[in-house]
Design an enzyme around this catalytic site. Structure first.
Site, PDB file in Angstrom:
ATOM      1  N   CYS A 171      47.748  44.902  36.288  1.00 13.04           N
ATOM      2  CA  CYS A 171      47.805  44.503  37.319  1.00 13.04           C
ATOM      3  C   CYS A 171      48.817  44.389  38.156  1.00 13.04           C
ATOM      4  CB  CYS A 171      46.973  43.392  37.337  1.00 13.04           C
ATOM      5  SG  CYS A 171      46.806  42.085  38.380  1.00 13.04           S
ATOM      6  N   HIS A 206      43.521  48.946  40.990  1.00 13.39           N
ATOM      7  CA  HIS A 206      41.624  49.186  41.350  1.00 13.39           C
ATOM      8  C   HIS A 206      41.901  50.663  42.358  1.00 13.39           C
ATOM      9  CE1 HIS A 206      41.561  45.488  40.862  1.00 13.39           C
ATOM     10  NE2 HIS A 206      39.950  45.265  40.913  1.00 13.39           N
ATOM     11  N   CYS A 251      48.498  49.695  43.157  1.00 12.30           N
ATOM     12  CA  CYS A 251      47.045  48.393  42.096  1.00 12.30           C
ATOM     13  C   CYS A 251      46.013  49.758  41.547  1.00 12.30           C
ATOM     14  CB  CYS A 251      46.306  47.982  44.022  1.00 12.30           C
ATOM     15  SG  CYS A 251      44.621  47.010  43.416  1.00 12.30           S
ATOM     16  N   ASP A 301      43.511  42.180  33.616  1.00 14.85           N
ATOM     17  CA  ASP A 301      43.720  42.622  34.917  1.00 14.85           C
ATOM     18  C   ASP A 301      43.089  41.025  36.109  1.00 14.85           C
ATOM     19  OD1 ASP A 301      43.962  43.353  38.015  1.00 14.85           O
ATOM     20  OD2 ASP A 301      42.054  44.647  37.330  1.00 14.85           O
ATOM     21  N   SER A 302      42.971  41.101  36.908  1.00 10.52           N
ATOM     22  CA  SER A 302      42.313  40.290  38.116  1.00 10.52           C
ATOM     23  C   SER A 302      40.798  40.730  37.655  1.00 10.52           C
ATOM     24  CB  SER A 302      42.897  40.400  39.582  1.00 10.52           C
ATOM     25  OG  SER A 302      42.768  41.127  39.800  1.00 10.52           O
ATOM     26  N   GLU A 315      35.464  45.489  43.721  1.00  9.07           N
ATOM     27  CA  GLU A 315      34.144  44.235  43.077  1.00  9.07           C
ATOM     28  C   GLU A 315      33.390  44.140  43.709  1.00  9.07           C
ATOM     29  OE1 GLU A 315      36.016  42.652  40.158  1.00  9.07           O
ATOM     30  OE2 GLU A 315      38.163  44.683  40.078  1.00  9.07           O
TER      31      GLU A 315
HETATM   32  N1  DGL Z   1      44.343  45.612  40.572  1.00  3.57           N
HETATM   33  C1  DGL Z   1      45.597  44.328  40.862  1.00  3.57           C
HETATM   34  C2  DGL Z   1      46.511  45.453  41.222  1.00  3.57           C
HETATM   35  O1  DGL Z   1      47.056  46.408  40.323  1.00  3.57           O
HETATM   36  C3  DGL Z   1      44.973  43.632  41.021  1.00  3.57           C
HETATM   37  C4  DGL Z   1      44.282  43.318  42.267  1.00  3.57           C
HETATM   38  C5  DGL Z   1      43.586  41.822  43.033  1.00  3.57           C
HETATM   39  O2  DGL Z   1      43.367  41.370  42.503  1.00  3.57           O
HETATM   40  O3  DGL Z   1      43.960  41.756  44.135  1.00  3.57           O
HETATM   41  O4  DGL Z   1      47.628  44.842  41.841  1.00  3.57           O
END
Ligand code: DGL
Length: 269
Positions: free
Chosen positions: A70, A196, A194, A7-8, A162
């Site tokens: 991600c 997150h 997402c 993931d990012s 984050e």
């Molecule tokens: N968690 C990531 C997703 O599912 C990306 C978040 C990001 O880096 O903007 O899209």
């Protein structure tokens, strides 16, 4: 024996947690590209280059199978990677597929014509980059007819998570849900597109109302991965479990420990 999870940043830990619970005998190498997060405000080319570099790092760590935990990378880079970059002895899978399978109640390999599904009004919450690709709507249209998808680009939520600022994240989620409801007053289902966002799932559910079915990816991806590894046990690579980050290992470890409520120690990627 390890599978790579990318993931990012820290959102993919929501996926990791679920797959570890489902597959306790498998080791995972988790890579957070914290130095370059968030991806959701980057261009598709930029997301592709960063995702390729991170995936290569996981191949180098002995993973033959990498899960892009991600949606932004899955939407903006995965198809291009699969078509022209992934070596024939490796596999890279994204997190969209299990979600669409669940929503349309069919298997990925099912190529029969699109058919009507029960849920007609779907709200999609995702990063600006994911929304811009329209990948979710495209994949859905192959499988289902008559589904109205209203997408809400949730700028700022990933940054707040984050940073560990959950008060700001909650305020932003509520304002994005309000904006969505102005466009689609009564969604039947909401997709948290997402990785997150499951960290804010209670806020999404509360703001949307109890009648809205909220689909979150973690459990769905865990079931899909278990099924995939059952069919392809050779795809468990030779690496050993680790948490890697391109950011500051100390800060990232503190946040990860806070999110998962167990000690997580990251090392430099
Ligand atoms: N968690 C990531 C997703 O599912 C990306 C978040 C990001 O880096 O903007 O899209």
């Amino acid at each position: 024996m390890a599978v790579g999870i990318f993931d990012s940043g820290l959102g993919g830990l929501t996926i990791l947690d679920a797959v570890q619970a489902r597959l306790p005998e498998v080791d995972f190498v988790y890579l957070a590209d914290s130095a370059n997060a968030p991806y959701g405000v980057r261009t598709a080319d930029d997301i592709y280059d960063l995702t390729v570099a991170a995936t290569q790092r996981l191949f180098d760590a002995g993973c033959d199978l990498v899960i892009l935990a991600c949606n932004t990378a899955s939407a903006a880079a995965l198809r291009r990677m699969q078509e022209g970059w992934v070596p024939s002895d490796k596999r890279v899978l994204g997190v969209f597929v299990p979600l669409i399978e669940a929503l349309t109640e069919r298997q990925w390999g099912d190529n029969s014509p699109p058919r009507e599904v029960a849920t007609k009004h779907v709200a999609l919450f995702a990063t600006p980059a994911t929304v811009a690709t329209r990948a979710f709507q495209r994949e859905l249209a192959f499988r289902a007819i008559g589904v109205d998808v209203e997408a809400q680009a949730c700028g700022g939520v990933v940054d707040a998570i984050e940073d560990g600022d959950f008060i700001l994240a909650e305020a932003m989620v509520r304002s994005h849900v309000d904006a969505l409801k102005r466009k689609m007053p009564t969604p039947e289902a909401a997709i948290l597109g997402c990785t997150h966002y499951p960290l804010m799932q209670d806020t999404f559910q509360d703001a949307l109302g109890a009648d809205v079915q909220v689909f979150s990816q973690a459990g769905l991806v865990a079931d899909s991965l278990a099924d995939y590894l059952g069919r392809h046990p050779d795809k468990i690579g030779s690496g050993t479990a680790a948490f890697l980050t391109t950011g500051d290992p100390k800060t990232v470890s503190t946040r990860a420990t806070q999110f998962l409520r167990r000690e997580i120690r990251f090392e430099a990627a």
